[in-house]
Design a protein around this motif. Sequence first.
Motif, mmCIF file in Angstrom:
data_model
loop_
_atom_site.group_PDB
_atom_site.id
_atom_site.type_symbol
_atom_site.label_atom_id
_atom_site.label_comp_id
_atom_site.label_asym_id
_atom_site.label_seq_id
_atom_site.Cartn_x
_atom_site.Cartn_y
_atom_site.Cartn_z
ATOM 1 N N ASP A 31 -18.974 78.260 8.545
ATOM 2 C CA ASP A 31 -17.631 78.018 9.093
ATOM 3 C C ASP A 31 -16.808 77.147 8.146
ATOM 4 O O ASP A 31 -15.734 76.653 8.514
ATOM 5 C CB ASP A 31 -17.700 77.404 10.490
ATOM 6 N N GLY A 32 -17.313 76.963 6.917
ATOM 7 C CA GLY A 32 -16.527 76.300 5.885
ATOM 8 C C GLY A 32 -16.694 74.805 5.781
ATOM 9 O O GLY A 32 -15.992 74.160 5.002
ATOM 10 N N GLN A 33 -17.639 74.224 6.527
ATOM 11 C CA GLN A 33 -17.851 72.784 6.457
ATOM 12 C C GLN A 33 -18.729 72.436 5.252
ATOM 13 O O GLN A 33 -19.758 73.065 5.013
ATOM 14 C CB GLN A 33 -18.525 72.287 7.744
ATOM 15 N N LEU A 34 -18.302 71.436 4.507
ATOM 16 C CA LEU A 34 -19.050 70.993 3.335
ATOM 17 C C LEU A 34 -20.186 70.075 3.777
ATOM 18 O O LEU A 34 -19.959 69.079 4.478
ATOM 19 C CB LEU A 34 -18.120 70.259 2.367
ATOM 20 N N LYS A 35 -21.407 70.408 3.386
ATOM 21 C CA LYS A 35 -22.568 69.603 3.740
ATOM 22 C C LYS A 35 -22.818 68.564 2.650
ATOM 23 O O LYS A 35 -22.586 68.820 1.466
ATOM 24 C CB LYS A 35 -23.803 70.490 3.920
ATOM 25 N N GLU A 36 -23.301 67.411 3.062
ATOM 26 C CA GLU A 36 -23.547 66.333 2.119
ATOM 27 C C GLU A 36 -24.859 66.580 1.371
ATOM 28 O O GLU A 36 -25.909 66.779 1.979
ATOM 29 C CB GLU A 36 -23.614 64.997 2.849
ATOM 30 N N THR A 37 -24.795 66.609 0.059
ATOM 31 C CA THR A 37 -25.993 66.727 -0.777
ATOM 32 C C THR A 37 -25.897 65.692 -1.899
ATOM 33 O O THR A 37 -24.812 65.214 -2.231
ATOM 34 C CB THR A 37 -26.130 68.127 -1.391
ATOM 35 N N HIS A 38 -27.035 65.382 -2.485
ATOM 36 C CA HIS A 38 -27.055 64.355 -3.535
ATOM 37 C C HIS A 38 -27.875 64.842 -4.731
ATOM 38 O O HIS A 38 -28.585 64.065 -5.361
ATOM 39 C CB HIS A 38 -27.646 63.059 -2.976
ATOM 40 N N ILE A 39 -27.738 66.130 -5.042
ATOM 41 C CA ILE A 39 -28.559 66.714 -6.102
ATOM 42 C C ILE A 39 -28.261 66.065 -7.454
ATOM 43 O O ILE A 39 -29.177 65.672 -8.183
ATOM 44 C CB ILE A 39 -28.347 68.235 -6.167
ATOM 45 N N ASP A 40 -26.993 65.948 -7.794
ATOM 46 C CA ASP A 40 -26.640 65.362 -9.097
ATOM 47 C C ASP A 40 -27.098 63.912 -9.190
ATOM 48 O O ASP A 40 -27.604 63.478 -10.227
ATOM 49 C CB ASP A 40 -25.129 65.462 -9.321
ATOM 50 N N SER A 63 -18.368 89.107 11.706
ATOM 51 C CA SER A 63 -19.414 89.313 12.702
ATOM 52 C C SER A 63 -20.104 90.646 12.447
ATOM 53 O O SER A 63 -19.675 91.442 11.608
ATOM 54 C CB SER A 63 -18.808 89.299 14.109
ATOM 55 N N ALA A 64 -21.174 90.907 13.192
ATOM 56 C CA ALA A 64 -21.938 92.141 13.012
ATOM 57 C C ALA A 64 -21.082 93.376 13.260
ATOM 58 O O ALA A 64 -21.329 94.439 12.668
ATOM 59 C CB ALA A 64 -23.147 92.142 13.932
ATOM 60 N N ASP A 65 -20.055 93.259 14.121
ATOM 61 C CA ASP A 65 -19.185 94.405 14.405
ATOM 62 C C ASP A 65 -17.939 94.434 13.528
ATOM 63 O O ASP A 65 -17.014 95.216 13.761
ATOM 64 C CB ASP A 65 -18.795 94.430 15.887
ATOM 65 N N GLY A 66 -17.908 93.592 12.490
ATOM 66 C CA GLY A 66 -16.838 93.660 11.501
ATOM 67 C C GLY A 66 -15.627 92.793 11.768
ATOM 68 O O GLY A 66 -14.650 92.861 11.008
ATOM 69 N N LYS A 67 -15.672 91.943 12.797
ATOM 70 C CA LYS A 67 -14.529 91.077 13.084
ATOM 71 C C LYS A 67 -14.590 89.821 12.216
ATOM 72 O O LYS A 67 -15.652 89.225 12.045
ATOM 73 C CB LYS A 67 -14.515 90.698 14.562
ATOM 74 N N GLU A 68 -13.438 89.430 11.704
ATOM 75 C CA GLU A 68 -13.360 88.252 10.846
ATOM 76 C C GLU A 68 -13.588 86.990 11.668
ATOM 77 O O GLU A 68 -12.878 86.734 12.639
ATOM 78 C CB GLU A 68 -11.990 88.228 10.171
ATOM 79 N N GLN A 69 -14.577 86.188 11.287
ATOM 80 C CA GLN A 69 -14.913 84.982 12.040
ATOM 81 C C GLN A 69 -14.389 83.711 11.387
ATOM 82 O O GLN A 69 -13.948 82.794 12.067
ATOM 83 C CB GLN A 69 -16.431 84.867 12.201
ATOM 84 N N SER A 70 -14.466 83.629 10.082
ATOM 85 C CA SER A 70 -13.988 82.434 9.390
ATOM 86 C C SER A 70 -13.539 82.793 7.986
ATOM 87 O O SER A 70 -14.024 83.759 7.388
ATOM 88 C CB SER A 70 -15.068 81.348 9.340
ATOM 89 N N VAL A 71 -12.586 82.012 7.500
ATOM 90 C CA VAL A 71 -12.067 82.168 6.138
ATOM 91 C C VAL A 71 -11.918 80.775 5.550
ATOM 92 O O VAL A 71 -11.368 79.884 6.188
ATOM 93 C CB VAL A 71 -10.699 82.884 6.126
ATOM 94 N N PHE A 72 -12.422 80.560 4.352
ATOM 95 C CA PHE A 72 -12.229 79.274 3.693
ATOM 96 C C PHE A 72 -12.254 79.464 2.186
ATOM 97 O O PHE A 72 -12.684 80.504 1.675
ATOM 98 C CB PHE A 72 -13.257 78.226 4.147
ATOM 99 N N SER A 73 -11.780 78.447 1.487
ATOM 100 C CA SER A 73 -11.678 78.508 0.028
ATOM 101 C C SER A 73 -12.761 77.663 -0.620
ATOM 102 O O SER A 73 -13.222 76.672 -0.052
ATOM 103 C CB SER A 73 -10.304 78.009 -0.429
ATOM 104 N N LEU A 74 -13.144 78.064 -1.825
ATOM 105 C CA LEU A 74 -14.060 77.298 -2.646
ATOM 106 C C LEU A 74 -13.259 76.627 -3.762
ATOM 107 O O LEU A 74 -12.169 77.072 -4.101
ATOM 108 C CB LEU A 74 -15.126 78.204 -3.248
ATOM 109 N N HIS A 88 -6.993 83.953 -9.143
ATOM 110 C CA HIS A 88 -7.605 82.720 -9.641
ATOM 111 C C HIS A 88 -8.045 81.772 -8.527
ATOM 112 O O HIS A 88 -8.310 80.588 -8.777
ATOM 113 C CB HIS A 88 -6.645 81.983 -10.589
ATOM 114 N N GLU A 89 -8.144 82.267 -7.292
ATOM 115 C CA GLU A 89 -8.668 81.473 -6.186
ATOM 116 C C GLU A 89 -9.986 82.073 -5.724
ATOM 117 O O GLU A 89 -10.161 83.294 -5.727
ATOM 118 C CB GLU A 89 -7.673 81.425 -5.018
#
Length: 282
Positions: free
Chosen positions: A141-150, A89-100, A81-82
């Motif tokens: 890299d998991g950074q939330l960008k500022e948007t104002h769509i709503d 990366s292109a060679d299969g190495k884990e670069q970043s992990v983050f949650s939504l 439930h997460e």
Amino acid sequence: MKKLIMNKIKKEVNEGCFFHVDNHERMYIGKKDKTGIVISIFDLSGDIRRFEINEQILCEDIILFQQSSDDRYVFVYSKLHEYKVKVFSADGKEQSVFSLPSGVSCCLLDEKQNLWAGLSDEGIYDDENPSEQSLLCFTLDGQLKETHIDQQLSEIYAPVVDDCYALAEKDGLIYMLYYSYTVIAAFDETDVRRVWIVSDKEYSGVYDQLAISDDGFWICKDEHSLSLIPADVSLPIQEVKCCGPDGRELSVQQLKLTSNAIYAISDSGIYKRDIRGGKANE
């Protein structure tokens, strides 16, 4: 009823696989094995690569797997439930992990390497989302960008987003199909460019894919039911049947819509119909 004649491009595929095609026509087919998920990547050049992911999940729990424009691999999935994102990366190495956040209903990796996440009503009206945002944009890299769509939709008196159904990209714009009723909004990272309110209420429902062509808006329900919203959205929505070259209706297991084509997995293989440029004739 509209009949869409499609050409067979690949022989039989295992039922229940993960299936995705990006706007560069790379095709991704995932299968579960003893150690995790194996993704086969079919390039237009004919090259086939395989990517292994050590996660014990079902293929139906994969939300997105796609190669980015700089050859990284973006993997979005749900587990216990997460909603999680892994970037390799292109060679299969884990670069970043983050949650939504909870309630993710759809994802889109755009050409600028932003990951857009649309939320269902569960996520929009969750206590952890006090601003009731319907759409979030992340860097890889998991950074939330500022948007104002709503906020912008509200300022132009467009219907509020109660449930984000599907996302698509076409010619530098992001398109969102959402409820209330059936509404499509086109925007970039900063501004809403246009909103279409579909008048045919008989076809209102929960959709899971969207594509844009000269014909109008192609929409998919439950992964295998295809319809076309005409470019003049005041006209009725057309039900579409996917057919083989012989004109017989295909037994469709999964559909995938891109900005260039419609793909269908059936019990006899993978079929494709180009929708870019001209009209998709009957």
